[in-house]
Every structure is written in C-alpha cells, then in structure tokens.
Design an enzyme around this catalytic site. Sequence first.
Site, mmCIF file in Angstrom:
data_model
loop_
_atom_site.group_PDB
_atom_site.id
_atom_site.type_symbol
_atom_site.label_atom_id
_atom_site.label_comp_id
_atom_site.label_asym_id
_atom_site.label_seq_id
_atom_site.Cartn_x
_atom_site.Cartn_y
_atom_site.Cartn_z
ATOM 1 N N GLU A 161 4.985 2.975 24.342
ATOM 2 C CA GLU A 161 5.517 4.328 24.484
ATOM 3 C C GLU A 161 6.936 4.392 23.911
ATOM 4 O O GLU A 161 7.614 3.378 23.736
ATOM 5 C CB GLU A 161 5.546 4.730 25.966
ATOM 6 N N ASP A 193 11.844 10.816 31.053
ATOM 7 C CA ASP A 193 12.528 10.349 29.825
ATOM 8 C C ASP A 193 13.643 11.266 29.293
ATOM 9 O O ASP A 193 13.473 12.481 29.253
ATOM 10 C CB ASP A 193 11.536 10.227 28.671
ATOM 11 N N ASP A 196 5.386 10.606 21.347
ATOM 12 C CA ASP A 196 6.824 10.293 21.392
ATOM 13 C C ASP A 196 7.441 10.084 20.004
ATOM 14 O O ASP A 196 7.918 8.988 19.672
ATOM 15 C CB ASP A 196 7.079 9.061 22.288
ATOM 16 N N LEU A 202 12.577 14.414 37.076
ATOM 17 C CA LEU A 202 13.066 14.110 35.719
ATOM 18 C C LEU A 202 12.450 12.791 35.279
ATOM 19 O O LEU A 202 12.347 11.862 36.077
ATOM 20 C CB LEU A 202 14.595 14.011 35.769
HETATM 21 C C1 FRU Z 1 7.112 7.764 29.146
HETATM 22 C C2 FRU Z 1 6.104 8.894 28.934
HETATM 23 C C3 FRU Z 1 5.973 9.254 27.473
HETATM 24 C C4 FRU Z 1 5.480 10.672 27.531
HETATM 25 C C5 FRU Z 1 6.242 11.210 28.720
HETATM 26 C C6 FRU Z 1 5.507 12.246 29.530
HETATM 27 O O1 FRU Z 1 7.655 7.778 30.424
HETATM 28 O O2 FRU Z 1 4.843 8.544 29.474
HETATM 29 O O3 FRU Z 1 5.135 8.392 26.738
HETATM 30 O O4 FRU Z 1 5.741 11.394 26.380
HETATM 31 O O5 FRU Z 1 6.526 10.103 29.553
HETATM 32 O O6 FRU Z 1 6.330 12.766 30.521
#
Ligand code: FRU
Length: 476
Positions: free
Chosen positions: A210, A28, A157, A26
């Site tokens: 991010e 984000d 994101d 798991l």
């Molecule tokens: C942050 C990230 C986001 C991306 C996702 C991919 O942890 O790198 O920028 O969308 O995880 O799992």
Amino acid sequence: MNRTTGNETKDPYRLKLHLTPPAGWLNDPNGLCQYHGTYHAFYQYVPENALGKGRKCWGHAVSSDLIHWKDEGIFLEPDRPFDRDGVYSGCAWTDENGIHLFYTGNVKEEGDYDYIHEGRQAAQVLVETKDGSRAGEKRLLLTNDDYPKDCTLHVRDPKIWKENGRYHMMLGARKNSGQGAVLLYESADMVTWEYVGEMTTKNPFGYMWECPDCFEMEDAAFLSICPQGLPRGEFQNQNVYQSGYVHLKEGIAKPQIVEAEAFTEWDKGFDFYAPQTFTDEQGRRILIGWMGLPDIEGEYSNPTVGDGWQHALTLPREITYEAGRLCQRPVEELKRLRRNEREVKTGETSVLSEGIYEVEIDKIEINQKDINQKGINGMEPASCRICFNQDLVLDYKDGVFSMKFLNRTGAGRTVRRAEIGSLEDIRIIMDTSAIEVYVNQGSTVFTSRYYPVSRESRVMIDCEKSRIRLWDLESV
Ligand code: FRU
C-alpha cells in the site's frame, strides 16, 4: 492541533501538537504539499464515525509553519459513481497552474464476492484546485481495464512526480500470485497514462504493497512501501502491517526487481503506517505518517473513541541521508515551542505538569556492555533507562532499544524492540497521549499512543555519562 473545548476532563487525550480530526476517524496523510508558502495536509477522514465505518473523505488542514494547523473541513467526498465507497489515498503535484490532486476512487459492488479478484473497482482520479480552497471537476484517469491482467483488483494510492519532461505515476498493488508490487505509468499531460511495467521482489515480500512513495537523495533512489503479510520477528515487523523503505538500484522511474533484504522500517513503535513525503519550498524532504494502523482490533486500542475521535498524523519529520542511512528529525520549527530549558542529573525525577514536553539526552558515552547495575523499581538493570510514571519505560541494553508499557496506559500495547548497536542520543517529544522517540539522530524512531492517568508526569532518567535536558513545549 489544539481543538480543546475547554472541557479537558471530557477529552483528556486530545493532542496539542499533532494534527487530529475535529471529530471522527483519521487515517493516511494525503496530498501533502507546500504551495505559495502554505503547507497543505489532506487526510483520510470519516467525520461521523470514530471507528472509521462510513464515508471515507479527504479532510484538509493548512499551516504556514508545519506546527500550527488550521482545520479546513472536508475537501473531497464520495459523490461520483467511481468513488462511491471512498475517496481513498493519494498525493499532490504542484506547478504554476495550481495543485493537482490524485486519488483512488473505491467501489465495492454489493454481492457475495471475494473482493480481491472480483466485485471491486479501483479508479485513479485527478482533481485540480487553484489554491486548495475549492476542488475542481473529478477526472477519471484509470479504471480496472487499465491494470495488468496478473493483478488483483487491489490497485491504489497514486504517487506522481515529473522527470525529464514526463509525468510518472506509481500505484500500490496486489498480484494474483499473492505478491505485492508497484505499478508504473507514464504520461505527457497528467491525463492519459500508459503502463510501463512493475517493481516487485524476486520472492514474495508481503501480498500487498500500500501507499508507495519514492524520492531521490544525494544520488540515491528510495522506494517507500507499506507491505502487508510479512511474518513478525523479535526485532523486525512487529506490527500487523509494515512501513519502510528500500534502495532502488535503477532509479525511481524504471521497472525493476526490488531487493527486499534491505527493507528498513521507518518506525519501530506501535502506531505508524502509510507515510508520505514531499519536498517543501526550502527543498526539505518532509515525511508525515499516520499515527495508527489498520486492523489492530483485539490487539490494542485508543480510548479517544469514547470522546468521539480517533488517530492523528505524526509530527512532520525532515528526512536526511547520512552515512548510508535515512534519518528522521522533527522539523526545526518545533524547537520554537521550547520553553524553560533545564538540565537534570542522571537518576533524578522531574515532574512535568502539562503532559507536553521534550527530553533530549545526548553526549552519551556508554558502550553496549556497560550496565547500570542499580536497576530501578524491580526492573532488570539496563545501560540507559527512562521511566514515565510507573507506566512506560524506554530502555537500552546490549545494543537493543525497547519501548515497554507496564500497565493499562498502553491500552493493550506491550513491547517493541530495535537492534541499534551503540547508543548516541535520544530525543523524545511527548504530547498528551502521543510519544515520538528519535534515537541516534533519528536513524531509529518509535512512535506510539500512550494513555497516562494523570496529566502530571514523573520522568526518571537513568543514563550515566550523558547530558540530559528538558523543555516544556508550548501548546499550539
Ligand atoms: C492505507 C489504506 C490505503 C487506502 C486507504 C483507505 O491505510 O488502506 O491503501 O487508500 O487506507 O482509507
């Protein structure tokens, strides 16, 4: 989330209160929302691999109280050309028509690319669902051609909100100049989006931002970002990547220069990244983060990989704006799990048999220069100290609060520190192999994984002139 199989010796670190993947990896939290009473937490999920190598999907869990979560399995998976290599992070927008989920479709071309300026596609995608039970068609909103020319292909994101009848989107980005930024778009219908400008700093503040998020509280506007590439300091930015917030002078929807000097980390512990906030039906602003970090291999680890799973989401935290600072507290509902309240004396050792409990130390009346001269177990004296077995120590001295692992129970984690000024109160939630420490009404928080050898905890609290209370917490 309690997913115990009954065989606790096999999976001793399975969390009882935190949302974890049933198996696999798991990262984000995604698409957090409450719709018609039900809370939805989606999350970045690789079901077949605890190291995160494989098909990045959205997992899904629902809850009626933010504490008891029910696993709903995979909600989105990479099944279209534009999300072939991952259904990456995104958010939810809810209205009378249902839940509108936005995410980034990730594609990595095969070949010898640098993958920053070439060989990558980042698509922004919309999926609607009436109630979270079934996903509708995936609709492609933005592709590489829709991003400013001075940006690399790292654009992802999406965060969506509505203001003055218009929809707004922010995306995290890495510019060619090596500077992190947020790209802003607007739309009248959530489908056709127009670029309106960027938010970035005057001087580079990390090369990539991010998981952007934004919100307003009592007339103040905040931007939350996860900058990558900040230098480590003794008290600041101690993890590989950061996660924090800044005030936005011009509100959340306008392109502007962001003042990075005022960047405040959400969490000073070892395991926290990519948080997302949402407003629930009671109007509370709630934050959930990923209790983990990318790219920490070689620094520290999680022994749960041996049991086929890795990582968790943090407890849901209510965010408030008090005296110029953002405070985080576990949502009020958590207090319903408290059992057997007892008050203990300073210097006393309490034995807790189940590994899930809460400690609260308040009415603290020490000032920065008061040192408890006793010291314990050969450790330097401190003004306030909490020892978990002989493994993990929280202490406060000279205005600095620290979390220190003394042995392998940190699985490579060592020490994290924060300058907090005076100490007013401490609240600790311990959940089997996770600890969340809220200091001074949650204006400083430390979140970490912790791998004790036994379920029985011997907790020794040395904090004179304070009230110390303990509760067992009911497993959910
Ligand atoms: C942050 C990230 C986001 C991306 C996702 C991919 O942890 O790198 O920028 O969308 O995880 O799992």
